[in-house]
Design an enzyme around this catalytic site. Sequence first.
Site, mmCIF file in Angstrom:
data_model
loop_
_atom_site.group_PDB
_atom_site.id
_atom_site.type_symbol
_atom_site.label_atom_id
_atom_site.label_comp_id
_atom_site.label_asym_id
_atom_site.label_seq_id
_atom_site.Cartn_x
_atom_site.Cartn_y
_atom_site.Cartn_z
ATOM 1 N N LYS A 124 27.950 20.584 79.886
ATOM 2 C CA LYS A 124 29.393 20.768 80.028
ATOM 3 C C LYS A 124 29.875 21.961 79.216
ATOM 4 O O LYS A 124 30.918 22.566 79.529
ATOM 5 C CB LYS A 124 30.149 19.493 79.633
ATOM 6 C CG LYS A 124 29.805 18.942 78.245
ATOM 7 C CD LYS A 124 30.637 19.509 77.132
ATOM 8 C CE LYS A 124 30.188 18.991 75.790
ATOM 9 N NZ LYS A 124 30.969 19.522 74.659
ATOM 10 N N THR A 152 36.439 19.369 76.904
ATOM 11 C CA THR A 152 35.892 20.640 76.449
ATOM 12 C C THR A 152 36.459 21.816 77.237
ATOM 13 O O THR A 152 36.572 22.926 76.711
ATOM 14 C CB THR A 152 34.354 20.626 76.556
ATOM 15 O OG1 THR A 152 33.858 19.415 76.002
ATOM 16 C CG2 THR A 152 33.743 21.777 75.782
#
Length: 341
Positions: free
Chosen positions: A190, A247
């Site tokens: 990610k 994120t």
Amino acid sequence: MSISVGVVGSGSWGTALAVMLSKKGYNVNLWSWLEDESKRLAETRENIELLPGIIIPSNVTCTWDLEKCISNVDIIVTAVPSHAVRSTARKLKDLVQKDQVIVNVSKGLEESTLMRLSEVISEEVPHAKIAVMSGPSHAEEVARDIPTTNVVASKEREIAELVQDVFMNPKFRVYTNPDIIGVELGGSLKNVIALAAGICDGLAFGDNTKAALMTRGIAEIARLGVTMGAKLETFAGLSGIGDLIVTCTSMHSRNRRAGILIGKGKSLEEALQEVHMVVEGVNTTRAAYRLAQKHNVEMPIVNEAYHVLFEQKNPKVAVVDLMMRSKTHEMEEVVIEKYNW
């Protein structure tokens, strides 16, 4: 529960977890690899550079003696940057006892071997009982008792449930998952998508762009993960879409901040210097690019991120190339005849 914990790594995440666990009444040792840093934490009771305003409780012992940090503790938390996991594990090898559990909370891949970090630890400390923990959990928020949830994975259910019991509190809910491969890959890959999301922000693109990038990003993360033995459903969970969302959208994210700077025209080196902290997605982009080639998995966003970061490709050109790829079905693995087309 009478538990003691040794946290190996006094960065923002290691410090935040040490503070959180100490608030549950556990005695916690917090290891720094530099003596000066350890002494500064012990004297000021604050990680001033990384977590300003967070007081380190008195039941946290700051030390730069690794043996002292993990001797006689029940849980060893490894919270060092991914590139330091192997060298740290080598130091731990002769110190870890068979009844101790190592919980790795670092997110990344070992670039030289393409190994997951739990594999690296297991190779260096073969007798270790290992779990990994991941999920949407910025240190800046966890340290301030802002609610979040994480997932812990281990090959042994009893270990995962032990870690769940140790870490869980009213502000930090922990789930268990047997899919250690998926949990680790989701937490590491990610960061690549977050770099790309930051670049989109730096280019002043909109919410539509980021939503599309995140959605297609988790699709290619899952595609690689399943090929490597992970469970598809894991990527719809906390270490997949959960960690990806936070994120890609938060300014706490070093990866997103670095991406924004690159999107605004700065070089990778300039961006890293300005962020002034470890940006895990950079090394992970190189590793993910090689993993995609190794497993013959199509990962167009990872490929373009690699070209932008390491081959100085213009980000605007990379976006056009992504948009103008050959047309395809959204669910590549689904047989289109199923829909009577």
